[in-house]
Scaffold this motif. Structure first.
Motif, PDB file in Angstrom:
ATOM      1  N   ASP A 173       0.817  -1.211   0.000  1.00  8.26           N
ATOM      2  CA  ASP A 173       0.000   0.000   0.000  1.00  8.26           C
ATOM      3  C   ASP A 173       0.855   1.266   0.000  1.00  8.26           C
ATOM      4  OD1 ASP A 173      -2.237  -1.586  -0.003  1.00  8.26           O
ATOM      5  OD2 ASP A 173      -2.622  -1.401   2.157  1.00  8.26           O
ATOM      6  N   LYS A 174       2.076   1.156   0.509  1.00  4.81           N
ATOM      7  CA  LYS A 174       2.978   2.306   0.524  1.00  4.81           C
ATOM      8  C   LYS A 174       3.748   2.455  -0.785  1.00  4.81           C
ATOM      9  CE  LYS A 174       3.651   2.454   5.543  1.00  4.81           C
ATOM     10  NZ  LYS A 174       3.085   3.800   5.709  1.00  4.81           N
ATOM     11  N   GLY A 175       3.448   1.590  -1.753  1.00  5.42           N
ATOM     12  CA  GLY A 175       4.051   1.732  -3.071  1.00  5.42           C
ATOM     13  C   GLY A 175       5.254   0.853  -3.342  1.00  5.42           C
ATOM     14  N   HIS A 176       5.594  -0.039  -2.424  1.00  4.15           N
ATOM     15  CA  HIS A 176       6.741  -0.918  -2.634  1.00  4.15           C
ATOM     16  C   HIS A 176       6.357  -2.121  -3.501  1.00  4.15           C
ATOM     17  CE1 HIS A 176       9.168   1.301   0.253  1.00  4.15           C
ATOM     18  NE2 HIS A 176       8.170   1.241   1.118  1.00  4.15           N
ATOM     19  N   ASP A 177       7.356  -2.669  -4.182  1.00  3.19           N
ATOM     20  CA  ASP A 177       7.181  -3.887  -4.973  1.00  3.19           C
ATOM     21  C   ASP A 177       7.454  -5.075  -4.047  1.00  3.19           C
ATOM     22  OD1 ASP A 177       7.180  -5.994  -6.751  1.00  3.19           O
ATOM     23  OD2 ASP A 177       8.884  -5.292  -7.934  1.00  3.19           O
ATOM     24  N   VAL A 178       6.412  -5.745  -3.597  1.00  2.00           N
ATOM     25  CA  VAL A 178       6.541  -6.790  -2.578  1.00  2.00           C
ATOM     26  C   VAL A 178       6.213  -8.156  -3.176  1.00  2.00           C
ATOM     27  CG1 VAL A 178       5.822  -7.560  -0.287  1.00  2.00           C
ATOM     28  CG2 VAL A 178       5.820  -5.120  -0.830  1.00  2.00           C
ATOM     29  N   LYS A 179       7.105  -9.110  -2.949  1.00  2.00           N
ATOM     30  CA  LYS A 179       6.885 -10.486  -3.379  1.00  2.00           C
ATOM     31  C   LYS A 179       7.153 -11.423  -2.211  1.00  2.00           C
ATOM     32  CE  LYS A 179       7.822 -10.083  -8.354  1.00  2.00           C
ATOM     33  NZ  LYS A 179       7.806  -8.609  -8.402  1.00  2.00           N
ATOM     34  N   ILE A 180       6.494 -12.579  -2.255  1.00  2.00           N
ATOM     35  CA  ILE A 180       6.673 -13.615  -1.240  1.00  2.00           C
ATOM     36  C   ILE A 180       7.041 -14.912  -1.954  1.00  2.00           C
ATOM     37  CG2 ILE A 180       5.532 -14.988   0.555  1.00  2.00           C
ATOM     38  CD1 ILE A 180       3.620 -12.553   0.921  1.00  2.00           C
ATOM     39  N   VAL A 181       8.121 -15.555  -1.525  1.00  2.00           N
ATOM     40  CA  VAL A 181       8.502 -16.849  -2.091  1.00  2.00           C
ATOM     41  C   VAL A 181       8.335 -17.918  -1.026  1.00  2.00           C
ATOM     42  CG1 VAL A 181      10.074 -15.921  -3.835  1.00  2.00           C
ATOM     43  CG2 VAL A 181      10.948 -16.446  -1.551  1.00  2.00           C
ATOM     44  N   ALA A 182       7.906 -19.107  -1.446  1.00  2.00           N
ATOM     45  CA  ALA A 182       7.675 -20.202  -0.508  1.00  2.00           C
ATOM     46  C   ALA A 182       7.840 -21.527  -1.234  1.00  2.00           C
ATOM     47  CB  ALA A 182       6.283 -20.101   0.109  1.00  2.00           C
ATOM     48  N   LEU A 183       8.036 -22.576  -0.452  1.00  2.00           N
ATOM     49  CA  LEU A 183       8.192 -23.914  -1.012  1.00  2.00           C
ATOM     50  C   LEU A 183       6.901 -24.710  -0.968  1.00  2.00           C
ATOM     51  CD1 LEU A 183      11.624 -24.907   0.573  1.00  2.00           C
ATOM     52  CD2 LEU A 183      11.200 -23.924  -1.683  1.00  2.00           C
ATOM     53  N   ALA A 184       5.949 -24.280  -0.157  1.00  2.00           N
ATOM     54  CA  ALA A 184       4.728 -25.072   0.003  1.00  2.00           C
ATOM     55  C   ALA A 184       3.604 -24.195   0.507  1.00  2.00           C
ATOM     56  CB  ALA A 184       4.974 -26.223   0.998  1.00  2.00           C
ATOM     57  N   GLY A 185       2.409 -24.780   0.499  1.00  2.00           N
ATOM     58  CA  GLY A 185       1.274 -24.108   1.092  1.00  2.00           C
ATOM     59  C   GLY A 185       0.235 -23.649   0.087  1.00  2.00           C
ATOM     60  N   ASP A 186      -0.775 -22.983   0.612  1.00  2.00           N
ATOM     61  CA  ASP A 186      -1.871 -22.438  -0.179  1.00  2.00           C
ATOM     62  C   ASP A 186      -2.366 -21.208   0.563  1.00  2.00           C
ATOM     63  OD1 ASP A 186      -4.141 -21.774  -1.542  1.00  2.00           O
ATOM     64  OD2 ASP A 186      -5.200 -23.654  -1.174  1.00  2.00           O
ATOM     65  N   HIS A 187      -2.135 -20.024  -0.006  1.00  2.00           N
ATOM     66  CA  HIS A 187      -2.454 -18.782   0.692  1.00  2.00           C
ATOM     67  C   HIS A 187      -3.872 -18.297   0.424  1.00  2.00           C
ATOM     68  CE1 HIS A 187      -0.965 -17.627  -3.298  1.00  2.00           C
ATOM     69  NE2 HIS A 187      -1.725 -16.550  -3.190  1.00  2.00           N
ATOM     70  N   SER A 188      -4.708 -19.126  -0.181  1.00  2.00           N
ATOM     71  CA  SER A 188      -6.068 -18.693  -0.521  1.00  2.00           C
ATOM     72  C   SER A 188      -6.909 -18.392   0.727  1.00  2.00           C
ATOM     73  CB  SER A 188      -6.773 -19.748  -1.379  1.00  2.00           C
ATOM     74  OG  SER A 188      -6.887 -20.979  -0.683  1.00  2.00           O
ATOM     75  N   TRP A 189      -6.517 -18.888   1.896  1.00  2.00           N
ATOM     76  CA  TRP A 189      -7.251 -18.626   3.133  1.00  2.00           C
ATOM     77  C   TRP A 189      -7.157 -17.153   3.539  1.00  2.00           C
ATOM     78  CZ3 TRP A 189      -4.136 -16.608   6.928  1.00  2.00           C
ATOM     79  CH2 TRP A 189      -2.756 -16.854   6.812  1.00  2.00           C
ATOM     80  N   PHE A 190      -6.111 -16.446   3.058  1.00  2.00           N
ATOM     81  CA  PHE A 190      -5.942 -15.037   3.395  1.00  2.00           C
ATOM     82  C   PHE A 190      -6.523 -14.198   2.262  1.00  2.00           C
ATOM     83  CE2 PHE A 190      -3.786 -10.972   3.652  1.00  2.00           C
ATOM     84  CZ  PHE A 190      -3.763 -10.711   5.016  1.00  2.00           C
ATOM     85  N   LYS A 191      -7.632 -13.581   2.515  1.00  2.00           N
ATOM     86  CA  LYS A 191      -8.326 -12.831   1.473  1.00  2.00           C
ATOM     87  C   LYS A 191      -7.634 -11.480   1.221  1.00  2.00           C
ATOM     88  CE  LYS A 191     -11.224 -16.172   1.453  1.00  2.00           C
ATOM     89  NZ  LYS A 191     -11.069 -17.220   0.408  1.00  2.00           N
ATOM     90  N   ASN A 192      -7.589 -11.115  -0.043  1.00  2.00           N
ATOM     91  CA  ASN A 192      -7.080  -9.802  -0.461  1.00  2.00           C
ATOM     92  C   ASN A 192      -5.588  -9.629  -0.180  1.00  2.00           C
ATOM     93  OD1 ASN A 192      -7.445  -7.268  -1.678  1.00  2.00           O
ATOM     94  ND2 ASN A 192      -7.717  -6.260   0.317  1.00  2.00           N
ATOM     95  N   LEU A 193      -4.795 -10.690  -0.388  1.00  2.00           N
ATOM     96  CA  LEU A 193      -3.344 -10.540  -0.318  1.00  2.00           C
ATOM     97  C   LEU A 193      -2.877  -9.857  -1.601  1.00  2.00           C
ATOM     98  CD1 LEU A 193      -0.618 -11.063   1.029  1.00  2.00           C
ATOM     99  CD2 LEU A 193      -0.588 -13.314  -0.067  1.00  2.00           C
ATOM    100  N   ARG A 194      -2.258  -8.690  -1.465  1.00  2.00           N
ATOM    101  CA  ARG A 194      -1.900  -7.896  -2.637  1.00  2.00           C
ATOM    102  C   ARG A 194      -0.471  -8.135  -3.111  1.00  2.00           C
ATOM    103  NH1 ARG A 194      -5.270  -5.178   0.555  1.00  2.00           N
ATOM    104  NH2 ARG A 194      -3.738  -4.013   1.770  1.00  2.00           N
ATOM    105  N   ALA A 195       0.325  -8.819  -2.314  1.00  2.00           N
ATOM    106  CA  ALA A 195       1.672  -9.179  -2.733  1.00  2.00           C
ATOM    107  C   ALA A 195       1.624 -10.476  -3.546  1.00  2.00           C
ATOM    108  CB  ALA A 195       2.575  -9.356  -1.519  1.00  2.00           C
ATOM    109  N   GLU A 196       2.480 -10.571  -4.534  1.00  2.00           N
ATOM    110  CA  GLU A 196       2.548 -11.785  -5.356  1.00  2.00           C
ATOM    111  C   GLU A 196       3.260 -12.900  -4.584  1.00  2.00           C
ATOM    112  OE1 GLU A 196       4.384 -13.313  -9.666  1.00  2.00           O
ATOM    113  OE2 GLU A 196       4.809 -11.282  -8.914  1.00  2.00           O
ATOM    114  N   VAL A 197       2.726 -14.127  -4.673  1.00  2.00           N
ATOM    115  CA  VAL A 197       3.333 -15.287  -4.025  1.00  2.00           C
ATOM    116  C   VAL A 197       3.849 -16.232  -5.101  1.00  2.00           C
ATOM    117  CG1 VAL A 197       3.025 -17.184  -2.399  1.00  2.00           C
ATOM    118  CG2 VAL A 197       1.726 -15.070  -2.092  1.00  2.00           C
ATOM    119  N   ILE A 198       5.125 -16.604  -4.988  1.00  2.00           N
ATOM    120  CA  ILE A 198       5.746 -17.507  -5.962  1.00  2.00           C
ATOM    121  C   ILE A 198       6.174 -18.773  -5.235  1.00  2.00           C
ATOM    122  CG2 ILE A 198       7.602 -17.830  -7.621  1.00  2.00           C
ATOM    123  CD1 ILE A 198       6.870 -14.314  -6.561  1.00  2.00           C
TER     124      ILE A 198
END
Length: 221
Positions: A28-53
């Motif tokens: 929201d402050k204008g930063h380019d934010v990404k999240i990397v992970a090896l496993a999981g499913d982030h669909s439980w968190f609604k409205n996540l605006r950072a990209e998950v790879i």
């Protein structure tokens, strides 16, 4: 600014939710934010605006056969074969005390991103960030010894203490956690960022007259 968060998994957990909330705030402050992970499913968190790879698990022949049998077993027993390979092997490893070299796997994924700041979020990811040699490493430390030992045993606990000695800038969620870091790394720079409370979810309930009467009677007794 390009900011990268490194997670082992994005499963439903309070610590993961905190990371997602921080990621949203930075986005929201204008930063380019990404999240990397090896496993999981982030669909439980609604409205996540950072990209998950996510990075698929590199399986050898034996592991591929074991995983194929596991998927078949799940399909027969639960009519479902939907499970990420990393989820499977992390579950099995917690029971057997062995696991794929997830530290190196995650380090290779982190290295593929040219981030200005890279944030470790767990003691294992701290080593991954360190091995990646990405610039400006941070360590968002939310853990405590009893939790780590309960999940990972004595070996994990020893690695946890070693992770606190890494030459990172630290962010943590409590004064207790800050003290733990400084005890193991006296020259560490530590910033406390309390998780806070979402007042749209957690707020005082309206008074219930029947409850007030009931508790009033109890108090009178």
């Amino acid at each position: 600014m390009k900011i990268l968060f490194a997670l082992i998994s994005t499963v439903l957990a309070g610590g993961v939710r905190y990371i997602f909330e921080v990621a949203n705030g930075l986005k929201d402050k204008g930063h380019d934010v990404k999240i990397v992970a090896l496993a999981g499913d982030h669909s439980w968190f609604k409205n996540l605006r950072a990209e998950v790879i996510y990075k698929p698990l590199n399986l050898n022949t034996f592991s591929s056969i074991v995983y194929a049998f596991y998927k078949f077993y799940r399909y027969v027993t639960l009519r479902s074969a939907k499970r990420n390979p990393y989820d499977t092997f992390l579950l099995i490893s917690s029971k057997l005390g062995v696991r794929p070299d997830i530290i190196i796997e995650l380090a290779e994924l982190i290295r593929s991103f040219d981030s200005d700041v890279t944030v470790a979020t767990y003691y294992l990811t701290a080593f991954s960030v360190w091995f990646s040699q990405n610039k400006n490493p941070f360590y968002l430390m939310q853990d405590f010894p009893e939790l780590v030992e309960g999940n990972e045993g004595k070996l994990g606990l020893n690695m946890f203490y070693h992770s606190l000695k890494l030459p990172f800038s630290f962010i943590t969620v409590s004064s207790y956690a800050k003290q733990l870091i400084v005890e193991n790394n006296p020259t560490a720079k530590v910033t406390i960022a309390h998780p806070g409370v979402d007042l749209n979810i957690f707020r005082p309930r309206k008074a219930n007259s029947q409850n007030q009467k009931y508790y009033g009677n109890i108090k009178g007794v």
